[in-house]
Design an enzyme around this catalytic site. Sequence first.
Site, PDB file in Angstrom:
ATOM      1  N   CYS A 195       0.811  -1.229   0.000  1.00 26.24           N
ATOM      2  CA  CYS A 195       0.000   0.000   0.000  1.00 26.24           C
ATOM      3  C   CYS A 195       0.842   1.276   0.000  1.00 26.24           C
ATOM      4  O   CYS A 195       0.402   2.290  -0.534  1.00 26.24           O
ATOM      5  CB  CYS A 195      -0.964   0.005   1.182  1.00 26.24           C
ATOM      6  SG  CYS A 195      -2.241  -1.256   1.013  1.00 26.24           S
ATOM      7  N   HIS A 239      -2.838   6.909   5.122  1.00 21.94           N
ATOM      8  CA  HIS A 239      -3.345   5.778   4.341  1.00 21.94           C
ATOM      9  C   HIS A 239      -4.692   5.365   4.912  1.00 21.94           C
ATOM     10  O   HIS A 239      -4.862   5.278   6.134  1.00 21.94           O
ATOM     11  CB  HIS A 239      -2.343   4.621   4.433  1.00 21.94           C
ATOM     12  CG  HIS A 239      -2.828   3.361   3.781  1.00 21.94           C
ATOM     13  ND1 HIS A 239      -3.448   3.354   2.547  1.00 21.94           N
ATOM     14  CD2 HIS A 239      -2.790   2.059   4.190  1.00 21.94           C
ATOM     15  CE1 HIS A 239      -3.762   2.112   2.238  1.00 21.94           C
ATOM     16  NE2 HIS A 239      -3.380   1.305   3.212  1.00 21.94           N
ATOM     17  N   ASN A 291     -10.130   0.321   1.468  1.00 24.48           N
ATOM     18  CA  ASN A 291      -8.682   0.471   1.304  1.00 24.48           C
ATOM     19  C   ASN A 291      -8.340   0.360  -0.183  1.00 24.48           C
ATOM     20  O   ASN A 291      -8.401  -0.719  -0.756  1.00 24.48           O
ATOM     21  CB  ASN A 291      -7.979  -0.613   2.119  1.00 24.48           C
ATOM     22  CG  ASN A 291      -6.468  -0.547   2.028  1.00 24.48           C
ATOM     23  OD1 ASN A 291      -5.913   0.166   1.208  1.00 24.48           O
ATOM     24  ND2 ASN A 291      -5.801  -1.324   2.867  1.00 24.48           N
TER      25      ASN A 291
HETATM   26  N1  COA Z   1     -17.528 -10.208   9.322  1.00 26.25           N
HETATM   27  C1  COA Z   1     -17.733 -10.825  10.494  1.00 26.25           C
HETATM   28  N2  COA Z   1     -16.777 -11.402  11.210  1.00 26.25           N
HETATM   29  C2  COA Z   1     -15.523 -11.338  10.719  1.00 26.25           C
HETATM   30  C3  COA Z   1     -15.221 -10.705   9.507  1.00 26.25           C
HETATM   31  C4  COA Z   1     -16.300 -10.129   8.801  1.00 26.25           C
HETATM   32  N3  COA Z   1     -16.127  -9.483   7.628  1.00 26.25           N
HETATM   33  N4  COA Z   1     -13.896 -10.784   9.294  1.00 26.25           N
HETATM   34  C5  COA Z   1     -13.376 -11.467  10.330  1.00 26.25           C
HETATM   35  N5  COA Z   1     -14.345 -11.782  11.191  1.00 26.25           N
HETATM   36  C6  COA Z   1     -14.245 -12.527  12.460  1.00 26.25           C
HETATM   37  C7  COA Z   1     -12.958 -13.277  12.585  1.00 26.25           C
HETATM   38  O1  COA Z   1     -13.094 -14.520  11.943  1.00 26.25           O
HETATM   39  C8  COA Z   1     -12.812 -13.410  14.093  1.00 26.25           C
HETATM   40  O2  COA Z   1     -13.572 -14.509  14.484  1.00 26.25           O
HETATM   41  P1  COA Z   1     -13.011 -15.527  15.608  1.00 26.25           P
HETATM   42  O3  COA Z   1     -12.788 -14.664  16.820  1.00 26.25           O
HETATM   43  O4  COA Z   1     -14.137 -16.482  15.731  1.00 26.25           O
HETATM   44  O5  COA Z   1     -11.755 -16.075  15.039  1.00 26.25           O
HETATM   45  C9  COA Z   1     -13.521 -12.172  14.629  1.00 26.25           C
HETATM   46  O6  COA Z   1     -14.228 -11.593  13.528  1.00 26.25           O
HETATM   47  C10 COA Z   1     -12.606 -11.114  15.226  1.00 26.25           C
HETATM   48  O7  COA Z   1     -11.432 -11.000  14.484  1.00 26.25           O
HETATM   49  P2  COA Z   1     -10.320  -9.976  14.856  1.00 26.25           P
HETATM   50  O8  COA Z   1      -9.163 -10.210  13.942  1.00 26.25           O
HETATM   51  O9  COA Z   1     -10.068  -9.942  16.296  1.00 26.25           O
HETATM   52  O10 COA Z   1     -11.042  -8.594  14.500  1.00 26.25           O
HETATM   53  P3  COA Z   1     -10.427  -7.188  14.548  1.00 26.25           P
HETATM   54  O11 COA Z   1     -11.150  -6.330  15.501  1.00 26.25           O
HETATM   55  O12 COA Z   1      -8.920  -7.230  14.669  1.00 26.25           O
HETATM   56  O13 COA Z   1     -10.721  -6.634  13.087  1.00 26.25           O
HETATM   57  C11 COA Z   1      -9.646  -6.367  10.985  1.00 26.25           C
HETATM   58  C12 COA Z   1     -10.273  -7.337  11.964  1.00 26.25           C
HETATM   59  C13 COA Z   1      -9.152  -7.127   9.769  1.00 26.25           C
HETATM   60  C14 COA Z   1     -10.691  -5.358  10.557  1.00 26.25           C
HETATM   61  C15 COA Z   1      -8.468  -5.624  11.684  1.00 26.25           C
HETATM   62  O14 COA Z   1      -7.633  -6.559  12.289  1.00 26.25           O
HETATM   63  C16 COA Z   1      -7.671  -4.767  10.755  1.00 26.25           C
HETATM   64  O15 COA Z   1      -8.148  -3.789  10.226  1.00 26.25           O
HETATM   65  N6  COA Z   1      -6.376  -5.112  10.578  1.00 26.25           N
HETATM   66  C17 COA Z   1      -5.494  -4.313   9.743  1.00 26.25           C
HETATM   67  C18 COA Z   1      -5.879  -4.499   8.330  1.00 26.25           C
HETATM   68  C19 COA Z   1      -5.213  -3.542   7.423  1.00 26.25           C
HETATM   69  O16 COA Z   1      -5.039  -2.397   7.728  1.00 26.25           O
HETATM   70  N7  COA Z   1      -4.860  -4.049   6.263  1.00 26.25           N
HETATM   71  C20 COA Z   1      -4.373  -3.285   5.212  1.00 26.25           C
HETATM   72  C21 COA Z   1      -2.932  -3.171   5.224  1.00 26.25           C
HETATM   73  S1  COA Z   1      -2.467  -2.103   3.922  1.00 26.25           S
END
Ligand code: COA
Length: 337
Positions: A112, A248, A278
């Site tokens: 990114c 970003h 994103n």
């Molecule tokens: N809908 C519902 N549930 C979802 C889901 C969705 N779209 N995506 C994931 N989950 C679930 C997971 O499976 C997990 O379930 P589990 O606890 O049974 O395993 C649960 O939600 C919680 O996951 P967790 O990873 O703790 O959530 P989070 O609060 O960290 O949010 C992200 C997940 C991906 C939104 C967050 O981690 C994030 O934004 N990370 C950075 C991503 C990023 O910036 N990427 C780009 C880089 S350039």
Amino acid sequence: MNTGILALGTYAPERVMTNAEFESFLETSDEWIQSRTGIKERRISAADEYSSTMAFKAVQNLIHRHGEKVLEDVDLVIVATNTPDALFPATACLVQEKFGLKAGAFDLLAGCPGWGYAIAQAHASVKAGLARKVLAIGAEALTKIMDWKDRSTAVLFGDGSGAAVIGPVPEGYGFKSFVLGSDGSGAGQLAMGCLNPRFPDGSPMPKSVYMNGREVFKFAVRVMNSSALEAIEKAGLKPTDIRFFVPHQANARIIEAARERLNLPPEQVWVNVDRYGNTSTASMPIALQEALDAGQIHDGDHILFVTFGAGLTWAASVLTWWNPPTATNLLEQGDRA
Ligand code: COA
């Protein structure tokens, strides 16, 4: 001589996909997506829209805003993208041909932060005398590589593009610092394989987009802060000197954490992840353009850019904004002449 942004243009595909649409084929909800990411909708490229076509449209928008002449003396085209049309030729060559530029052209892959890296390469190329001006583009057709069955990634990304002409600016304006970083020990945290089925350590390369959301989140919050402070210090400034923050756009919670740590009020940060998701390399130019169009950035403002992503990589920069001529005020100047 210093360099800055002489012109900017952006594009986002017409098709808007809301969170509610995911509910029909994935176990997810609008509530979950909004509360964890801040995203409400994203743009999806049409079947015949690729990074090249979106890059063309960003450049056309740039010409519309600033006039044809702004592409004169462009000696180098850089397209930062994670979704090039082809492994080769470079998407940048398609842009060079489309606009009839007499210029070198290459693609830049740095996750990114690609556009954050591209503006640094553009600045360095102009400073070193390799180019008079550089066209630095971020363009992404990410929705074409998503695994639409994977709820943990499919809901996060969107498509779009942004193009900037980087070149000499008047004394006192322009880029004041760049920080480029990487940590390949996190390569497996956000990846999509291509040729090699394994990383050098023997671990398997994911066949489709894979992200360890929790780890990337922690990395992002840490590096947004450290690289921002480093870029501000390198620019010879203090955090209180920053007038506007263009981060970003990956997750509203990550942006909020960075904003709080920098002690900036919400009105000094541009957030549009709610409307685009994103868009990777396109996210900062699109955010910058919207902030400019909204009248949030003024001549002489110190702007902070910070971005992070696959690699793992990051980039931060401080730019003292110079109000470049627009097509309208160029016409007015012409009228006066
Ligand atoms: N809908 C519902 N549930 C979802 C889901 C969705 N779209 N995506 C994931 N989950 C679930 C997971 O499976 C997990 O379930 P589990 O606890 O049974 O395993 C649960 O939600 C919680 O996951 P967790 O990873 O703790 O959530 P989070 O609060 O960290 O949010 C992200 C997940 C991906 C939104 C967050 O981690 C994030 O934004 N990370 C950075 C991503 C990023 O910036 N990427 C780009 C880089 S350039």
